[in-house]
Design a protein around this motif. Sequence first.
Motif, PDB file in Angstrom:
ATOM      1  N   ASP A  80     -12.043 -33.594  -0.500  1.00  0.00           N
ATOM      2  CA  ASP A  80     -13.126 -32.987   0.272  1.00  0.00           C
ATOM      3  C   ASP A  80     -13.984 -32.021  -0.541  1.00  0.00           C
ATOM      4  OD1 ASP A  80     -11.119 -31.166  -0.094  1.00  0.00           O
ATOM      5  OD2 ASP A  80     -11.095 -30.441   1.987  1.00  0.00           O
ATOM      6  N   ALA A  81     -13.736 -31.962  -1.855  1.00  0.00           N
ATOM      7  CA  ALA A  81     -14.506 -31.044  -2.702  1.00  0.00           C
ATOM      8  C   ALA A  81     -15.787 -31.720  -3.182  1.00  0.00           C
ATOM      9  CB  ALA A  81     -13.667 -30.600  -3.892  1.00  0.00           C
ATOM     10  N   GLU A  82     -16.820 -30.895  -3.388  1.00  0.00           N
ATOM     11  CA  GLU A  82     -18.090 -31.435  -3.866  1.00  0.00           C
ATOM     12  C   GLU A  82     -18.014 -31.869  -5.323  1.00  0.00           C
ATOM     13  OE1 GLU A  82     -21.350 -28.879  -3.188  1.00  0.00           O
ATOM     14  OE2 GLU A  82     -21.065 -28.768  -1.010  1.00  0.00           O
ATOM     15  N   GLY A  83     -17.191 -31.181  -6.107  1.00  0.00           N
ATOM     16  CA  GLY A  83     -17.088 -31.502  -7.515  1.00  0.00           C
ATOM     17  C   GLY A  83     -15.730 -31.126  -8.057  1.00  0.00           C
ATOM     18  N   PRO A  84     -15.474 -31.445  -9.312  1.00  0.00           N
ATOM     19  CA  PRO A  84     -14.162 -31.162  -9.900  1.00  0.00           C
ATOM     20  C   PRO A  84     -14.023 -29.717 -10.328  1.00  0.00           C
ATOM     21  CG  PRO A  84     -15.568 -32.179 -11.537  1.00  0.00           C
ATOM     22  CD  PRO A  84     -16.355 -32.159 -10.262  1.00  0.00           C
ATOM     23  N   GLU A  85     -12.765 -29.317 -10.557  1.00  0.00           N
ATOM     24  CA  GLU A  85     -12.447 -28.019 -11.143  1.00  0.00           C
ATOM     25  C   GLU A  85     -11.476 -28.251 -12.287  1.00  0.00           C
ATOM     26  OE1 GLU A  85     -10.530 -25.587  -8.249  1.00  0.00           O
ATOM     27  OE2 GLU A  85      -8.852 -26.956  -7.966  1.00  0.00           O
ATOM     28  N   PHE A  86     -11.305 -27.239 -13.142  1.00  0.00           N
ATOM     29  CA  PHE A  86     -10.418 -27.359 -14.287  1.00  0.00           C
ATOM     30  C   PHE A  86      -9.281 -26.365 -14.127  1.00  0.00           C
ATOM     31  CE2 PHE A  86      -8.928 -26.318 -18.553  1.00  0.00           C
ATOM     32  CZ  PHE A  86      -8.813 -27.575 -19.134  1.00  0.00           C
ATOM     33  N   GLY A  87      -8.035 -26.840 -14.315  1.00  0.00           N
ATOM     34  CA  GLY A  87      -6.892 -25.950 -14.201  1.00  0.00           C
ATOM     35  C   GLY A  87      -5.591 -26.708 -14.315  1.00  0.00           C
ATOM     36  N   PRO A  88      -4.455 -26.007 -14.186  1.00  0.00           N
ATOM     37  CA  PRO A  88      -3.142 -26.660 -14.299  1.00  0.00           C
ATOM     38  C   PRO A  88      -2.937 -27.710 -13.209  1.00  0.00           C
ATOM     39  CG  PRO A  88      -2.947 -24.269 -14.448  1.00  0.00           C
ATOM     40  CD  PRO A  88      -4.331 -24.551 -13.980  1.00  0.00           C
ATOM     41  N   SER A  89      -2.273 -28.786 -13.579  1.00  0.00           N
ATOM     42  CA  SER A  89      -1.970 -29.830 -12.612  1.00  0.00           C
ATOM     43  C   SER A  89      -1.089 -29.279 -11.490  1.00  0.00           C
ATOM     44  CB  SER A  89      -1.244 -30.988 -13.291  1.00  0.00           C
ATOM     45  OG  SER A  89      -0.766 -31.916 -12.343  1.00  0.00           O
TER      46      SER A  89
END
Length: 438
Positions: free
Chosen positions: A193-202
């Motif tokens: 449901d997010a508009e775009g990706p994010e970066f972080g730990p799996s």
Amino acid sequence: MIPHIDETHAADLASWVSTANGHPDFPIQNLPFGIFSPRHGQPRGGVAIGDQILDLSLAARSTLFEGGAKDAVDAAAGPLLNAFLGGPAQERSALRRRLSALLAAGAPDRAEVETWLYPAVDCRMHLPARIGDYTDFYAGIHHALNVGILFRPDNPLLPNYKHVPIGYHGRASSVRVSGAPVVRPQGQRKAPDAEGPEFGPSQRLDIELELGVWIGQGNALGQPIAIDAADQHIAGLCLLNDWSARDLQAWEYQPLGPFLAKNFMTTISPWIVTAEALAPFRIAQPARPAEDPTPLPYLLSQADQARGAYAIDLEVAIATAAMRDRDEPAFTIAQGPASNLYWTLAQLVTHHASNGCDLNPGDLLGTGTISTPDDSGVGSFLELTRGGQKPVTLPSGETRTFLQDGDLVRLSARAAALGFVSIGFGDCVGQIASRVAA
């Protein structure tokens, strides 16, 4: 040619190494090869026998070997087993038979051979070989079905699955031996449901229960491997855990398949259980359903279908940090047979080289996740928890959908057949470590 059964497999064969008799993994009927270093010593070839490791660098200096066995022990004595794996299968077999005779109860040269032994608990294990290339297949059909149902309930298997062994090239540089910490990977992930990706730990770190296939003799570039010759190119097997970041995978895999979700770490058990040791545990490949397509001729051999599978029982256990703090035993979450593979190992090797790709001694193939049709033996949390929708409750009262920091996962396996002594693979262990900020 499939290795044959000989005197080294006899059920009544005992060893003067007392801990080998009745050992769950390393009786004298096994004799797997690996690379170890004794305390304050350099890496060298070794053979597991009970709770001891036989030093092949010392054996190579002895006069107790001759002919093919001498050539093989010289090739296995150094810090990598590539030359040993790539040598003639007859020489590897000759060395195994000679070691069996030297370690058997009543052997006349016991006094000398005893000086070649180290307690395994005092030794460190290393990768058995320089892995030039690592390929991961997708040959566990129940895993493919279980995962496919999550994402394509009306069509879980893609049209090519039953025609061609599916695989992808993994990352050889990040293969590690059992016991190495598994640092939680980070990467791009995108919630539905997010508009775009994010970066972080799996947040969806998972396991994959697999067998590893060690390539022995290779093939020249442009020269395929015939299905009836494929067994000659398999030196032995190990356990393999292809750690997977499912949230990274879901975002990145289209259109080219796995990348950062897989290449951060693969754990293998340190001992190569040889093709010769596994000879008594070869069984018929399970028959395909009548409606399934017959493999194309280059993948089909009646001899391979008759004895191309293995009677190996696989197991996955987990111990959380809280469980270990309370000295609670690890909890078994999966048990199942390796015969759940849809393709034989020979078929995987043949298909890999069918386009002329050259395989080399020490190359590693993963079978893909091996699962059962039900929940008793699924080889990943993705399947067990239905993609995270059905948490697993552990005896400690904790729940898991995917792995948390501090969790320790242990893969184990045992080959068993009526009338023979069962042999094991040793542990394939990894503990999840949190990522420390740079």
